[in-house]
Write a protein that holds these residues in place. Structure first.
Motif, PDB file in Angstrom:
ATOM      1  N   GLU A   1      -6.582  -1.199  -3.679  1.00  0.00           N
ATOM      2  CA  GLU A   1      -7.054  -2.513  -3.209  1.00  0.00           C
ATOM      3  C   GLU A   1      -7.532  -3.447  -4.333  1.00  0.00           C
ATOM      4  N   HIS A   2      -7.155  -3.167  -5.608  1.00  0.00           N
ATOM      5  CA  HIS A   2      -7.524  -4.073  -6.703  1.00  0.00           C
ATOM      6  C   HIS A   2      -6.298  -4.392  -7.555  1.00  0.00           C
ATOM      7  N   CYS A   3      -6.256  -5.632  -8.067  1.00  0.00           N
ATOM      8  CA  CYS A   3      -5.092  -6.077  -8.837  1.00  0.00           C
ATOM      9  C   CYS A   3      -5.008  -5.384 -10.193  1.00  0.00           C
ATOM     10  N   ASP A   4      -3.804  -4.901 -10.555  1.00  0.00           N
ATOM     11  CA  ASP A   4      -3.594  -4.260 -11.860  1.00  0.00           C
ATOM     12  C   ASP A   4      -3.805  -5.252 -13.007  1.00  0.00           C
ATOM     13  N   ARG A   5      -3.442  -6.528 -12.771  1.00  0.00           N
ATOM     14  CA  ARG A   5      -3.496  -7.498 -13.869  1.00  0.00           C
ATOM     15  C   ARG A   5      -4.901  -7.991 -14.163  1.00  0.00           C
ATOM     16  N   ASP A   6      -5.659  -8.331 -13.097  1.00  0.00           N
ATOM     17  CA  ASP A   6      -6.983  -8.930 -13.365  1.00  0.00           C
ATOM     18  C   ASP A   6      -8.131  -8.290 -12.586  1.00  0.00           C
ATOM     19  N   GLY A   7      -7.866  -7.214 -11.862  1.00  0.00           N
ATOM     20  CA  GLY A   7      -8.945  -6.476 -11.198  1.00  0.00           C
ATOM     21  C   GLY A   7      -9.496  -7.117  -9.934  1.00  0.00           C
ATOM     22  N   SER A   8      -8.960  -8.276  -9.528  1.00  0.00           N
ATOM     23  CA  SER A   8      -9.490  -8.939  -8.315  1.00  0.00           C
ATOM     24  C   SER A   8      -9.254  -8.070  -7.084  1.00  0.00           C
ATOM     25  N   PRO A   9     -10.185  -8.121  -6.104  1.00  0.00           N
ATOM     26  CA  PRO A   9      -9.929  -7.409  -4.843  1.00  0.00           C
ATOM     27  C   PRO A   9      -8.716  -8.032  -4.137  1.00  0.00           C
ATOM     28  N   LEU A  10      -7.831  -7.176  -3.625  1.00  0.00           N
ATOM     29  CA  LEU A  10      -6.609  -7.668  -2.986  1.00  0.00           C
ATOM     30  C   LEU A  10      -6.882  -8.074  -1.544  1.00  0.00           C
ATOM     31  N   LEU A  11      -6.071  -9.001  -1.032  1.00  0.00           N
ATOM     32  CA  LEU A  11      -6.224  -9.496   0.338  1.00  0.00           C
ATOM     33  C   LEU A  11      -4.959  -9.248   1.159  1.00  0.00           C
TER      34      LEU A  11
ATOM     35  N   VAL B   1       0.826  -1.212   0.000  1.00  0.00           N
ATOM     36  CA  VAL B   1       0.000   0.000   0.000  1.00  0.00           C
ATOM     37  C   VAL B   1       0.864   1.267   0.000  1.00  0.00           C
ATOM     38  N   VAL B   2       2.108   1.177   0.490  1.00  0.00           N
ATOM     39  CA  VAL B   2       2.973   2.360   0.522  1.00  0.00           C
ATOM     40  C   VAL B   2       3.945   2.375  -0.652  1.00  0.00           C
ATOM     41  N   SER B   3       4.712   1.282  -0.798  1.00  0.00           N
ATOM     42  CA  SER B   3       5.842   1.343  -1.730  1.00  0.00           C
ATOM     43  C   SER B   3       5.531   0.828  -3.137  1.00  0.00           C
ATOM     44  N   ASN B   4       4.439   0.082  -3.290  1.00  0.00           N
ATOM     45  CA  ASN B   4       4.151  -0.491  -4.612  1.00  0.00           C
ATOM     46  C   ASN B   4       2.634  -0.633  -4.766  1.00  0.00           C
ATOM     47  N   PRO B   5       1.891   0.507  -4.687  1.00  0.00           N
ATOM     48  CA  PRO B   5       0.430   0.403  -4.668  1.00  0.00           C
ATOM     49  C   PRO B   5      -0.134   0.041  -6.044  1.00  0.00           C
ATOM     50  N   PRO B   6      -1.284  -0.643  -6.075  1.00  0.00           N
ATOM     51  CA  PRO B   6      -1.930  -0.892  -7.362  1.00  0.00           C
ATOM     52  C   PRO B   6      -2.513   0.415  -7.912  1.00  0.00           C
ATOM     53  N   ARG B   7      -2.809   0.444  -9.219  1.00  0.00           N
ATOM     54  CA  ARG B   7      -3.342   1.684  -9.825  1.00  0.00           C
ATOM     55  C   ARG B   7      -4.700   2.034  -9.226  1.00  0.00           C
ATOM     56  N   THR B   8      -5.580   1.022  -9.065  1.00  0.00           N
ATOM     57  CA  THR B   8      -6.858   1.234  -8.386  1.00  0.00           C
ATOM     58  C   THR B   8      -6.701   0.695  -6.973  1.00  0.00           C
TER      59      THR B   8
END
Ligand code: AMP
Length: 220
Positions: free
Chosen positions: A140-150, A131-138
């Protein structure tokens, strides 16, 4: 083989390196999490240890690794991530197949804590964010497939503390084991994933010292 404390970025770099090399990433953590999700006997035996941040007993981890090594895609080589973690596991692995290169991910303990508590993973494709050093573009969602992150249950602060202690007690002695075999290379694991990937590429390009043969580096 990638060796280092939890949160040092081994998984992140393993995903990139295995894509480049066209070999599988063998992560005992991922294999154990899959066994837990499946609800297999081995998964049920491992679950409590993992949630608490303790190591899973050697014989269970060796069983799951041996099964994985028998699959045909491991015949051309692999990147081991998160195994071995005890001297007994390292000795067992030496008898199966000694690694060509051991990369030690070195990182300041304060940064480890930030990376572990900020880590988010994609349950579908395994991509790793922070969440700090390598956040997704959206968020809490994966850049590759849009899945909600855990967040992994063992990335909670109580379990993180246990994992770091277990690492210091049981896994750090492996550094000497592989140093004495002439296989150990130390990677500065600080900074962005891209910066670490570049350092890793250079490290694997270096000629081997001692008995190590840089098979992984040759195919980069
Ligand atoms: P990891 O994804 O590598 O951080 O592993 C997550 C958890 O799985 C660890 O905290 C351990 O409980 C278990 N685990 C993974 N690899 C091993 C191993 N080589 N030996 C024992 N336990 C392991």
């Amino acid at each position: 083989m990638f060796l280092g404390p939890p949160g040092a970025g081994k998984g992140t770099q393993a995903v990139e390196l295995t894509r480049k090399l066209g070999v599988p990433q063998l992560s005992t953590g991922d294999l154990l999490r899959a066994a837990v999700a499946e609800g297999s006997e081995l998964g049920r035996a491992a679950d409590g240890h993992m949630r608490a941040g303790r190591l899973v007993p050697d014989e269970l981890v060796l069983e799951i690794l041996r099964d994985r090594l028998r699959r045909p895609d491991a015949a051309r080589g692999y990147v081991l991530d998160g195994f071995p973690r005890t001297l007994a596991q390292a000795v067992a692995l030496d008898a199966i197949a000694r690694p060509d290169v051991v990369v030690f991910f070195e990182l300041d303990p304060r940064e480890l804590l930030l990376r572990l508590t900020g880590r988010r993973i994609c349950p579908s494709c395994g991509s790793i964010y922070n969440v700090v050093s390598n956040p997704p573009r959206t968020p809490e969602h994966c850049d590759r497939d849009g899945s909600p992150l855990l967040q992994r249950p063992d990335d909670r602060p109580e379990a993180v503390e246990v994992r770091l202690r277990v690492y210091a007690e049981l896994t750090v002695p492996l550094l000497e084991h592989y140093r004495s075999l002439g296989l150990l290379r130390t990677l500065d694991a600080s900074g962005t994933p891209a910066a670490v990937a570049e350092r890793l590429r250079r490290l694997l390009d270096e000629p081997a010292s001692g008995a190590a043969s840089p098979r992984a580096a040759e195919s980069l």
